[in-house]
Scaffold this motif. Structure first.
Motif, mmCIF file in Angstrom:
data_model
loop_
_atom_site.group_PDB
_atom_site.id
_atom_site.type_symbol
_atom_site.label_atom_id
_atom_site.label_comp_id
_atom_site.label_asym_id
_atom_site.label_seq_id
_atom_site.Cartn_x
_atom_site.Cartn_y
_atom_site.Cartn_z
ATOM 1 N N GLY A 5 36.098 37.522 13.794
ATOM 2 C CA GLY A 5 37.072 36.510 13.117
ATOM 3 C C GLY A 5 38.490 37.283 12.834
ATOM 4 O O GLY A 5 39.577 36.469 13.047
ATOM 5 N N VAL A 6 38.671 38.424 12.422
ATOM 6 C CA VAL A 6 39.876 38.957 12.185
ATOM 7 C C VAL A 6 40.517 39.267 13.478
ATOM 8 O O VAL A 6 41.868 39.075 13.651
ATOM 9 N N ALA A 7 39.830 39.592 14.486
ATOM 10 C CA ALA A 7 40.148 39.998 15.875
ATOM 11 C C ALA A 7 40.898 38.507 16.502
ATOM 12 O O ALA A 7 41.908 38.569 16.915
ATOM 13 N N LEU A 8 40.171 37.594 16.173
ATOM 14 C CA LEU A 8 40.523 36.190 16.660
ATOM 15 C C LEU A 8 41.620 35.704 16.015
ATOM 16 O O LEU A 8 42.969 35.141 16.680
ATOM 17 N N ALA A 9 41.948 35.877 14.822
ATOM 18 C CA ALA A 9 42.971 35.438 13.763
ATOM 19 C C ALA A 9 44.427 36.244 14.412
ATOM 20 O O ALA A 9 45.428 35.548 14.256
ATOM 21 N N LYS A 10 44.308 37.554 14.531
ATOM 22 C CA LYS A 10 45.255 38.408 14.826
ATOM 23 C C LYS A 10 45.841 37.882 16.373
ATOM 24 O O LYS A 10 46.958 37.979 16.596
ATOM 25 N N TRP A 11 44.939 37.461 17.158
ATOM 26 C CA TRP A 11 45.285 37.065 18.758
ATOM 27 C C TRP A 11 46.196 35.673 18.648
ATOM 28 O O TRP A 11 47.001 35.386 19.231
ATOM 29 N N LEU A 12 45.606 34.784 17.790
ATOM 30 C CA LEU A 12 46.151 33.601 17.555
ATOM 31 C C LEU A 12 47.328 33.662 16.965
ATOM 32 O O LEU A 12 48.374 32.963 17.280
ATOM 33 N N ASP A 13 47.496 34.611 15.874
ATOM 34 C CA ASP A 13 48.921 34.687 15.269
ATOM 35 C C ASP A 13 49.911 35.435 16.206
ATOM 36 O O ASP A 13 51.268 35.145 16.091
ATOM 37 N N SER A 14 49.557 35.976 17.166
ATOM 38 C CA SER A 14 50.360 36.713 18.337
ATOM 39 C C SER A 14 51.021 35.620 19.129
ATOM 40 O O SER A 14 51.793 35.838 19.909
ATOM 41 N N ARG A 15 50.449 34.473 19.300
ATOM 42 C CA ARG A 15 50.913 33.304 20.151
ATOM 43 C C ARG A 15 51.763 32.528 19.539
ATOM 44 O O ARG A 15 51.570 31.994 18.435
#
Length: 231
Positions: free
Chosen positions: A218-228
């Motif tokens: 979940g943390v990894a996904l949120a960071k990836w989404l925030d980078s877009r």
């Protein structure tokens, strides 16, 4: 030059991290779905322990609230937990409206069993209806509090720390959730000791087995989404 209301709304939305935006939407859906899934109990392989299926949606609520606390702060996580009452309240009111509206003659005539099953499942007694939100608010706020306290003053922490904090916070909050819900909903109607022990063991086990991996993802996904960049 003053921005128009439409532009202000668009700018405010753009300022919100994409990961947070997605998780808020998902959180609202899980608060409602947890109550619907709870009507079926499943057996946890390879044991004989039974657990209400709503735990799977509730574990996602735990993961989302912990992820938000990790990346966006404890205060925001607590606010989202409180705002989770909004979809709970609206869905409850809509369910009561639907239950009290007359059924279609076609359903009464040709599908009477479907109507009876629908009403039997969703027309829960008031104690069960009240127990769910009470257990929800206490356990989710407790989860965020424990998760944040275990973090201490550290800004980051490695993956193992994240997994351990998520598992401990989830296990303790889920145990409290079971005690509150089963006691409020069923105490005095039948002996609840065996049910309570089984639910606590099952939920703690699921928290230890699933949450460490779910919260890391979940943390990894949120960071990836925030980078877009959101269009």
């Amino acid at each position: 030059m003053t921005e128009s209301p439409a532009n202000e709304t668009r700018l405010a939305a753009a300022a919100m991290p994409l990961g947070l935006f997605v998780y808020i939407l998902l959180y609202g859906g899980m608060t409602v779905l947890a109550g619907v899934l709870a009507f079926k109990q499943v057996q946890l392989w390879p044991t004989d322990l039974a657990v209400e299926s709503g735990i799977f949606a509730f574990l996602l609520l735990v993961v989302i609230s912990s992820t938000i606390a990790q990346l966006y702060g404890e205060k925001l996580a607590n606010r989202i937990v409180w705002f989770g009452f909004v979809p709970l309240l609206i869905s409850g009111l809509l369910m009561q409206l639907v239950l009290n509206l007359p059924a279609s003659p076609e359903m009464i005539g040709g599908r009477a069993d479907d109507l009876a099953a629908f009403e039997r499942v969703h027309a829960t007694i008031w104690r069960v209806w009240a127990a769910g939100p009470a257990a929800y608010i206490v356990s989710l706020l407790l989860n965020v509090w424990i998760f944040s306290r275990l973090r201490g003053n550290a800004e980051g922490g490695g993956a193992f720390s994240l997994m351990a904090r998520g598992a401990v916070a989830s296990a303790l909050s889920q145990a409290i959730d079971s005690v509150i819900f089963i006691t409020l909903a069923f105490y005095g109607q039948f002996p609840i000791t065996n049910l309570l022990i089984g639910q606590v063991i099952a939920k703690v086990a699921l928290s230890i087995v699933l949450v460490p991996f779910l919260i890391t993802g979940g943390v990894a996904l949120a960071k990836w989404l925030d980078s877009r960049k959101r269009a």
